[in-house]
Design a protein around this motif. Structure first.
Motif, PDB file in Angstrom:
ATOM      1  N   ASP A 150       5.554  -1.515   8.434  1.00  0.00           N
ATOM      2  CA  ASP A 150       5.973  -1.411   7.039  1.00  0.00           C
ATOM      3  C   ASP A 150       7.484  -1.346   6.901  1.00  0.00           C
ATOM      4  O   ASP A 150       8.050  -1.777   5.893  1.00  0.00           O
ATOM      5  CB  ASP A 150       5.362  -0.151   6.425  1.00  0.00           C
ATOM      6  CG  ASP A 150       3.864  -0.086   6.648  1.00  0.00           C
ATOM      7  OD1 ASP A 150       3.129  -0.787   5.933  1.00  0.00           O
ATOM      8  OD2 ASP A 150       3.440   0.645   7.574  1.00  0.00           O
ATOM      9  N   HIS A 154      -2.291   3.114  10.868  1.00  0.00           N
ATOM     10  CA  HIS A 154      -2.694   2.734   9.512  1.00  0.00           C
ATOM     11  C   HIS A 154      -4.117   3.197   9.192  1.00  0.00           C
ATOM     12  O   HIS A 154      -4.368   3.801   8.141  1.00  0.00           O
ATOM     13  CB  HIS A 154      -2.608   1.225   9.346  1.00  0.00           C
ATOM     14  CG  HIS A 154      -1.224   0.715   9.086  1.00  0.00           C
ATOM     15  ND1 HIS A 154      -0.897  -0.621   9.160  1.00  0.00           N
ATOM     16  CD2 HIS A 154      -0.069   1.362   8.766  1.00  0.00           C
ATOM     17  CE1 HIS A 154       0.392  -0.774   8.876  1.00  0.00           C
ATOM     18  NE2 HIS A 154       0.906   0.416   8.639  1.00  0.00           N
ATOM     19  N   THR A 155      -5.049   2.903  10.087  1.00  0.00           N
ATOM     20  CA  THR A 155      -6.458   3.128   9.782  1.00  0.00           C
ATOM     21  C   THR A 155      -6.894   4.576  10.000  1.00  0.00           C
ATOM     22  O   THR A 155      -7.696   5.113   9.238  1.00  0.00           O
ATOM     23  CB  THR A 155      -7.352   2.200  10.622  1.00  0.00           C
ATOM     24  OG1 THR A 155      -7.110   2.440  12.021  1.00  0.00           O
ATOM     25  CG2 THR A 155      -7.065   0.735  10.307  1.00  0.00           C
ATOM     26  N   GLU A 162      -2.049  -0.482  14.035  1.00  0.00           N
ATOM     27  CA  GLU A 162      -3.366  -0.511  13.400  1.00  0.00           C
ATOM     28  C   GLU A 162      -4.013   0.877  13.419  1.00  0.00           C
ATOM     29  O   GLU A 162      -4.596   1.327  12.412  1.00  0.00           O
ATOM     30  CB  GLU A 162      -4.280  -1.511  14.099  1.00  0.00           C
ATOM     31  CG  GLU A 162      -5.664  -1.613  13.455  1.00  0.00           C
ATOM     32  CD  GLU A 162      -6.574  -2.593  14.168  1.00  0.00           C
ATOM     33  OE1 GLU A 162      -7.655  -2.889  13.623  1.00  0.00           O
ATOM     34  OE2 GLU A 162      -6.219  -3.051  15.263  1.00  0.00           O
ATOM     35  N   SER A 194      -3.545   6.839   8.100  1.00  0.00           N
ATOM     36  CA  SER A 194      -3.146   6.402   6.751  1.00  0.00           C
ATOM     37  C   SER A 194      -1.666   6.643   6.501  1.00  0.00           C
ATOM     38  O   SER A 194      -1.271   7.112   5.426  1.00  0.00           O
ATOM     39  CB  SER A 194      -3.994   7.102   5.681  1.00  0.00           C
ATOM     40  OG  SER A 194      -5.351   6.752   5.816  1.00  0.00           O
ATOM     41  N   LYS A 198       0.806  -1.216   0.000  1.00  0.00           N
ATOM     42  CA  LYS A 198       0.000   0.000   0.000  1.00  0.00           C
ATOM     43  C   LYS A 198       0.838   1.265   0.000  1.00  0.00           C
ATOM     44  O   LYS A 198       0.513   2.241  -0.676  1.00  0.00           O
ATOM     45  CB  LYS A 198      -0.933  -0.022   1.212  1.00  0.00           C
ATOM     46  CG  LYS A 198      -1.779   1.227   1.375  1.00  0.00           C
ATOM     47  CD  LYS A 198      -2.643   1.132   2.608  1.00  0.00           C
ATOM     48  CE  LYS A 198      -3.469   2.408   2.809  1.00  0.00           C
ATOM     49  NZ  LYS A 198      -4.294   2.344   4.037  1.00  0.00           N
ATOM     50  N   PRO A 255       2.414   4.934   6.863  1.00  0.00           N
ATOM     51  CA  PRO A 255       3.235   3.754   7.126  1.00  0.00           C
ATOM     52  C   PRO A 255       3.956   3.908   8.456  1.00  0.00           C
ATOM     53  O   PRO A 255       4.173   5.023   8.943  1.00  0.00           O
ATOM     54  CB  PRO A 255       4.209   3.726   5.956  1.00  0.00           C
ATOM     55  CG  PRO A 255       4.275   5.138   5.480  1.00  0.00           C
ATOM     56  CD  PRO A 255       2.931   5.751   5.753  1.00  0.00           C
TER      57      PRO A 255
END
Length: 234
Positions: free
Chosen positions: A154, A128-129, A125, A132, A8, A134
């Motif tokens: 990442d 990331h969520t 998490e 957004s 991603k 890394p």
């Protein structure tokens, strides 16, 4: 081992490949700690070929963001009573760094206990969520690196090798840890800590690191002057 092109965040990570990342930080009691000074140091580093910079505190990230377009690896060192974890220890710190303009969020991903009941997995998490962004997992051991990758990190960096109770007897750079990471994990691997010469930076890449971070040897004026002065006084 290089990150897959289908990941991603590959668009952010790809410019870092085989590159020099400069950590632009200064002690809080140093005149260099001024955000505009750190921003100038970061810009000078980028002008001379750094592919990214690593920056501490929201104020410094914001100042650097106004001067450079390369990726910023942001962190916030916060000492929390009763805990040894201090590199972006909680989500609120990660959020502040992201809001200031960081492209990548660096966190302490060692196996040590964490404040607020968060785990490395839940913190990654959330980043990331909700942000957004890394995540760069700063680790000290192979076990910590494996756990961080399983949690979704990442990037894995050897940043804390030699700086935790589990590794205090070891001296950076963590080339032995780097060798293990290259052989055993699937992530973008950064060698950071103790890189004190161009030759050592080249060695880290030859050993399989995807990128290398250099801090004190380039930007650590306060510590370097102290070391020279101590040697001269002998």
């Amino acid at each position: 081992m290089s990150v897959s092109s289908s990941t991603k965040f590959s668009a952010i990570l790809q410019p870092l490949q085989q590159g020099l990342i400069v950590s632009c930080q200064a002690p809080v009691d140093s005149p260099l700690h001024e955000p505009s000074v750190i921003a100038a140091i970061a810009q000078a580093s980028v002008n001379r070929g750094a592919v990214a910079v690593r920056i501490d505190t929201p104020a410094h990230v914001e100042a650097v963001r106004s001067r450079v377009t390369v990726p910023i690896i942001g962190l916030w060192k916060r000492q929390i009573s009763g805990y040894d974890v201090y590199i972006t220890p909680q989500f609120e710190h990660a959020e502040a760094i992201a809001t200031a303009g960081a492209d990548i969020i660096a966190i302490d991903a060692t196996l040590r206990s964490r404040p607020g009941g968060e785990t490395v997995a839940t913190l990654i998490e959330q980043i990331h969520t909700q942000l957004s962004k890394p995540v760069m997992a700063d680790v000290d051991t192979l076990e910590g690196a494996i756990a961080a990758v399983e949690a979704g990190a990442d990037i894995v960096g050897t940043t804390l090798y030699g700086y935790t109770d589990a590794t205090r007897h070891l001296t950076p750079p963590g080339f032995d840890l780097l060798h293990q990471l290259v052989a055993q994990i699937e992530a973008f691997i950064i060698c950071e800590g103790g890189i004190s010469s161009p030759q050592m930076a080249r060695q880290a890449l030859d050993l399989g690191a995807d990128a290398v971070v250099v801090g004190t040897a380039i930007t650590g004026i306060d510590l370097l002057v102290q070391q020279y002065r101590a040697a001269i006084q002998k």
